[in-house]
Write a protein that holds these residues in place. Structure first.
Motif, mmCIF file in Angstrom:
data_model
loop_
_atom_site.group_PDB
_atom_site.id
_atom_site.type_symbol
_atom_site.label_atom_id
_atom_site.label_comp_id
_atom_site.label_asym_id
_atom_site.label_seq_id
_atom_site.Cartn_x
_atom_site.Cartn_y
_atom_site.Cartn_z
ATOM 1 N N SER A 121 22.870 27.830 -27.694
ATOM 2 C CA SER A 121 24.100 27.077 -27.970
ATOM 3 C C SER A 121 24.251 25.908 -27.009
ATOM 4 O O SER A 121 24.627 24.798 -27.418
ATOM 5 N N SER A 122 23.963 26.131 -25.743
ATOM 6 C CA SER A 122 24.048 25.050 -24.758
ATOM 7 C C SER A 122 23.053 23.946 -25.064
ATOM 8 O O SER A 122 23.370 22.753 -24.961
ATOM 9 N N TYR A 125 24.315 21.957 -28.057
ATOM 10 C CA TYR A 125 25.448 21.102 -27.669
ATOM 11 C C TYR A 125 24.967 19.846 -26.956
ATOM 12 O O TYR A 125 25.454 18.731 -27.218
ATOM 13 N N ILE A 126 24.019 19.998 -26.061
ATOM 14 C CA ILE A 126 23.491 18.830 -25.342
ATOM 15 C C ILE A 126 22.812 17.870 -26.309
ATOM 16 O O ILE A 126 22.972 16.640 -26.212
ATOM 17 N N TYR A 127 22.060 18.404 -27.269
ATOM 18 C CA TYR A 127 21.396 17.544 -28.231
ATOM 19 C C TYR A 127 22.399 16.769 -29.079
ATOM 20 O O TYR A 127 22.256 15.564 -29.317
ATOM 21 N N LEU A 128 23.416 17.468 -29.552
ATOM 22 C CA LEU A 128 24.396 16.806 -30.416
ATOM 23 C C LEU A 128 25.225 15.774 -29.659
ATOM 24 O O LEU A 128 25.655 14.766 -30.237
ATOM 25 N N LYS A 129 25.451 16.000 -28.383
ATOM 26 C CA LYS A 129 26.313 15.100 -27.615
ATOM 27 C C LYS A 129 25.564 13.885 -27.081
ATOM 28 O O LYS A 129 26.116 12.766 -27.040
ATOM 29 N N PHE A 130 24.327 14.049 -26.684
ATOM 30 C CA PHE A 130 23.600 12.963 -26.030
ATOM 31 C C PHE A 130 22.473 12.394 -26.886
ATOM 32 O O PHE A 130 21.771 11.489 -26.433
ATOM 33 N N ASN A 133 21.761 7.595 -31.872
ATOM 34 C CA ASN A 133 22.070 7.476 -33.298
ATOM 35 C C ASN A 133 20.771 7.422 -34.095
ATOM 36 O O ASN A 133 19.981 6.472 -33.979
ATOM 37 N N ARG A 139 16.430 12.585 -37.983
ATOM 38 C CA ARG A 139 17.022 13.847 -37.517
ATOM 39 C C ARG A 139 16.263 15.065 -38.042
ATOM 40 O O ARG A 139 16.201 16.097 -37.387
ATOM 41 N N HIS A 168 17.262 10.265 -21.607
ATOM 42 C CA HIS A 168 17.642 11.219 -22.646
ATOM 43 C C HIS A 168 16.409 11.940 -23.203
ATOM 44 O O HIS A 168 16.435 13.153 -23.435
#
Length: 347
Positions: A121-122, A125-130, A133, A139, A168
């Motif tokens: 999950s962590s 979350y990092i992938y989706l946030k940072f 585009n 994707r 990133h």
């Protein structure tokens, strides 16, 4: 008191002295067979000694008799063996294996599942946030590569963003590699090849070695805390066999760990989960992993420089790469050989 009528001529008067002499003679007779008890007690008559004829009074097959004789011989050698730290560790591991067979592993599975879900999950979350585009097609290629084709598609997407989003890309690669190593998930070989395509060779080699060492250490700590019972219960024979080998190489454990990482004799996941169970220290484990994965990573990264030409991960294995791995494995054992020769001369 006078004796009854008719019995005075046949009865014989027994004095205290006669009884004592008779008892002493019986005791002397028994002492010829049995030693005197430390407490001075008179031994009883001998009991039937059927146990002196082993296995003849039992309905045992020849295979069972051979197994019993082998076990007796093993126990005898263990009892006469000198007591050392390594022997105590072996005995301690056997005791833990016996206990683990009767213990429940439900809590251990639950704990591992919780840690896995939180880590995944962590990472998501990092992938989706940072994540930069990306288009829908791009994707779809952002996933853990399971084949060389997946690695090519992922490399093509990341290479377009490496210049603008270098940190990133490095951070995502770093976390993904450690995640795979921590939970022994296949796919790290393709990430090693991908590193040779995305980064300069020295940086790629250092990054792969560091990720491998950190991921293996996290796996070590995870099974040290919650996975010991699982290892002892489900692979007890392999654990005890490897502990005996580790005990033999305890004085040069770092070189032995480097040798195991270079050669394919033991899978990396097996080394990671069993090392905390057999008391391999964490520092030699980390350093041995960092140095030991360097030669195989060197081969994979070198193949990644020509990623677009590869058709499978087997293309990275050539006669030259195999010779290189053999040379590094031999070099890792040379200090051990020199140390033994020096010790033999000093003795």
């Amino acid at each position: 008191m006078a004796p009854p009528m008719g019995e005075s001529s046949t009865m014989k008067t027994v004095t205290r002295e006669d009884a004592t002499n008779s008892g002493q003679s019986n005791v002397k007779a028994l002492r010829k067979t049995y030693p005197l008890s430390p407490l001075g007690a008179t031994p009883r008559k001998p009991l039937p000694q059927n146990w002196k004829l082993p296995f003849k009074n039992y309905n045992l097959s020849d295979a069972e008799v051979a197994r019993i004789r082998k076990q007796i011989e093993t126990d005898r050698k263990r009892l006469v063996a000198p007591r050392t730290v390594e022997n105590d560790r072996l005995v301690d591991t056997r005791i833990k294996v016996t206990r683990a067979q009767s213990e429940s592993t439900r809590w251990n599975f639950v704990a591992l599942g919780i840690v896995f879900v939180l880590s995944a999950s962590s990472l998501a979350y990092i992938y989706l946030k940072f994540l930069p585009n990306l288009t829908e097609e791009e994707r779809s290629h952002i996933k853990v590569p399971k084949s060389i084709d997946d690695a090519k598609l992922l490399g093509a997407v990341l290479s377009t963003y490496t210049d603008e989003h270098y940190l990133h890309v490095v951070g995502g690669y770093f976390l993904t590699y450690i995640f795979l190593q921590s939970f022994a998930i296949p796919g790290s070989i393709f990430l090693s090849i991908l590193a040779g395509f995305l980064f300069p060779f020295p940086a790629a080699l250092f990054l792969v070695c560091l990720c491998s060492a950190l991921g293996a250490s996290f796996c070590y700590l995870l099974f040290y805390l919650v996975g010991r019972t699982l290892v002892l219960k489900y692979i007890p024979d392999r654990v005890t066999q490897w502990q005996a080998k580790v005990a033999h190489h305890r004085q040069h454990l770092l070189n032995y760990m480097i040798f195991l990482r270079i050669t394919p004799f033991l899978p990396n996941w097996f080394i990671n989960i069993t090392s905390p169970v057999i008391n391999v220290p964490l520092m030699p484990f980390f350093i041995g992993t960092f140095l030991g994965v360097a030669p195989p990573s060197f081969v994979a990264i070198q193949a990644g420089t020509t990623l677009h030409l590869l058709t499978s991960s087997r293309d990275a294995v050539t006669a030259q790469s195999i010779a290189l791995l053999i040379a590094f494995a031999t070099l890792s054992l040379l200090p051990v050989v020199f140390r033994r020769k020096l010790q033999a001369k000093m003795d």
